[in-house]
Design an enzyme around this catalytic site. Structure first.
Site, short mmCIF file in Angstrom:
data_model
loop_
_atom_site.label_atom_id
_atom_site.label_comp_id
_atom_site.label_asym_id
_atom_site.label_seq_id
_atom_site.Cartn_x
_atom_site.Cartn_y
_atom_site.Cartn_z
N SER A 40 69.38 67.55 65.20
CA SER A 40 68.87 67.94 66.51
C SER A 40 69.52 69.25 66.98
O SER A 40 70.51 69.70 66.41
CB SER A 40 69.15 66.83 67.52
OG SER A 40 70.54 66.72 67.76
N LYS A 59 61.83 59.77 66.12
CA LYS A 59 62.28 59.17 64.86
C LYS A 59 61.51 57.90 64.57
O LYS A 59 61.16 57.60 63.43
CB LYS A 59 63.78 58.84 64.93
CG LYS A 59 64.71 60.00 64.68
CD LYS A 59 66.15 59.52 64.64
CE LYS A 59 67.10 60.69 64.43
NZ LYS A 59 68.50 60.25 64.42
N SER A 93 76.08 53.72 60.72
CA SER A 93 76.76 54.83 61.37
C SER A 93 77.04 54.52 62.83
O SER A 93 78.18 54.63 63.30
CB SER A 93 75.91 56.10 61.26
OG SER A 93 76.45 57.15 62.02
N ASP A 128 68.14 60.54 57.77
CA ASP A 128 68.75 59.60 58.73
C ASP A 128 68.03 58.27 58.55
O ASP A 128 67.27 57.83 59.41
CB ASP A 128 68.59 60.13 60.16
CG ASP A 128 69.61 59.52 61.12
OD1 ASP A 128 70.48 58.77 60.64
OD2 ASP A 128 69.54 59.81 62.31
#
Length: 507
Positions: free
Chosen positions: A214, A303, A279, A271
């Site tokens: 981002s 996402k 994470s 991701d």
């Protein structure tokens, strides 16, 4: 004497290799020739009782290293922790013990708890090169981890780092936190939620990663106001004093393997769901959180694209959190467009402070979403009945208590002496027709902001001048690109010319 055991003088080579130890030997170095070292070999370096592993680069330029020196990248030099000129020895490194498990995952096989633990121990010990790290990241993305693998990966990440115990440190049994999975530009709700809930009296030590894909992360944005690279001990002291912090988790050594994996995920723009869950939850549990509000934005360019996908991700988070004793409240939120007006560290910090200061021109969508999230966190308080959280949160914000709390946090962390300026080079993207702005593409807008230089150039990014549902006239500005360097502005403008991320429909 064995050639590999002969000593060389350490030389600090001013190259940032981003979470990878790199060593440099001159091609004519007698040690290199005698021991048969080759470029990209893994080597062990020993000095003053310390040992690190590094990837070897061979150079021909004596201005970098002479034939009696051992050069180290900035990461390697910092990790070894000795002065320039200190003697060191170099030897061939054994392959990581977990390499067989890595090969199994590359082949699409399921890994057990001990295999994942071994991989993460080697990752945290810098035994993996960037190539091996990339192989692990890609393999776990291509062959999606099942929920038990995600649980074991999370446990492994927690085990290799430090873990805060707020019960022992400050006597707090209830430790709240909030996290968004990302993908929505400008979504800096954490910087509003934290001072609101801390002003209510809850303990909220917020640690964040820097941006992966981002234009800005919470740590990047908070860094425009105060220091975020806090040591473990400093962070504890700040939280004891202010009940909160907004810090980068990397320097506090919370889930350090995750920071190393992120250094590979970022350039690959990967991701995956399993890596995301491990994470986020490893960082939250390592930071001592007992209760977490999780924001999953859903939108066609977020996402998570659909409610079904969001529900599957929600269940995975709940499965892992439940097994690790973390109380989780998951919210599915509107992710159809950016939140706030600014996209990029400086612009987003300005939005946050405008909301805290009660500026009438502050972005109302950022204010409202922050209040909704803060409300859910406040309702973790046993003294608050369900449904009361929103009014409490709004009262704290409107009264100025949240602003006072934020200023206390900024001062405790180390207030920035002066605000960084916006990028001085600008370009306005104009509407091609009359109509209603019916879509702002999160991915396109984020891409253009990154091409403009964000987050590496804090003052770069995009200032949105219109949002979804707004009426626009042909030639009217939709957003303004800010950049500090001409090349960055050219890249961003060229991308915006191909597709500016705005869809305009009939009124």
């Amino acid at each position: 004497m064995n050639a590999a055991a002969q000593t060389l003088q350490i030389r600090r080579v001013g190259i940032d290799t981003w979470r990878e130890n790199v060593a440099y030997l001159h091609r004519d170095c007698p040690v290199a020739r005698a021991a048969g070292f080759q470029a990209l070999s893994k080597v062990e370096i020993h000095a003053k009782g310390q040992t690190i592993l590094a990837v070897l680069n061979v150079v021909d330029d004596e201005r970098i290293v002479s034939n009696c020196e051992l050069g180290l990248s900035e990461d390697g030099f910092a990790r070894l922790g000795v002065q320039e000129g200190h003697p060191a020895s170099i030897a061939h490194a054994e392959p990581p013990g977990s390499i067989a498990a890595l090969h199994r995952k590359i082949n699409g096989e399921r890994l057990g708890k001990e295999e994942l633990a071994a991989i993460i121990r080697d990752v945290a010990s810098a035994r993996y090169s960037k190539i091996e790290l990339a192989a692990f990241v890609v393999a776990t993305n291509q062959y999606e981890l099942d929920r038990e693998e995600v649980l074991h990966l999370t446990e492994a990440m927690i085990a290799v780092g430090r873990r805060l115990d707020w019960q022992r440190q400050v006597g707090a049994e209830l430790v709240v936190d909030k996290h968004c999975i990302g993908g929505i530009p400008g979504n800096r709700t954490s910087m509003l939620v934290v001072p609101i809930v801390a002003a209510h009296g809850l303990l909220c030590p917020k640690t964040s990663s820097r941006a992966i894909t981002s234009p800005a992360g919470t740590a990047d944005t908070m860094e425009q106001l105060a220091r975020v690279d806090l040591s473990f001990e400093t962070m504890v002291e700040i939280v004891r004093k202010t009940r909160a912090c907004l810090a980068w988790g990397g320097t506090a050594e919370l889930s350090p393997a995750d920071d190393i994996l992120i250094s590979v995920e970022r350039p690959l723009s990967i991701d995956s769901p399993g890596q995301m869950v491990a994470s986020i939850l490893s960082k939250k549990i390592a930071a001592g959180s007992t209760h977490l509000v999780l924001d999953i934005p859903v939108g066609s360019t977020a996402k998570v694209r659909s409610t079904g996908e969001a529900q599957r991700l929600k269940k995975l988070f709940e499965f892992v959190a439940g097994h690790l004793g973390l109380q989780l409240d998951v919210l599915l939120t509107d992710g159809r467009q950016p939140i706030g007006a600014g996209i990029g560290p400086v612009l987003e910090a300005r939005d946050v402070m405008a909301v805290l200061q009660g500026d009438p021109a502050a972005p109302q969508d950022l204010r409202e979403k922050s209040l909704q999230l803060a409300a859910r966190m406040i309702e973790f308080d046993p003294a608050v009945r369900g449904g009361q959280g929103y009014e409490i949160a709004r009262g704290i914000l409107d009264s100025g208590r949240a602003l006072a709390q934020m200023n206390a946090i900024i001062d405790a962390q180390g207030r920035r002496a002066e605000a960084l300026p916006l990028g001085s080079l600008t370009h306005e993207v104009l509407a091609a027709q009359d109509g209603l702005l019916c879509e702002l593409d999160n991915l396109r807008i984020a891409r253009i902001a990154r091409l403009a230089g964000a987050p590496q150039v804090p003052g770069a990014g995009i200032l949105l001048l219109k949002k979804q549902g707004d009426a626009v006239a042909r030639g009217e500005p939709l957003y303004r690109i800010h950049a500090q360097f001409g090349a960055d502005l050219s890249f961003a403008c060229a991308h915006a010319a191909r597709d500016n991320g705005c869809r305009i429909g009939a009124r």
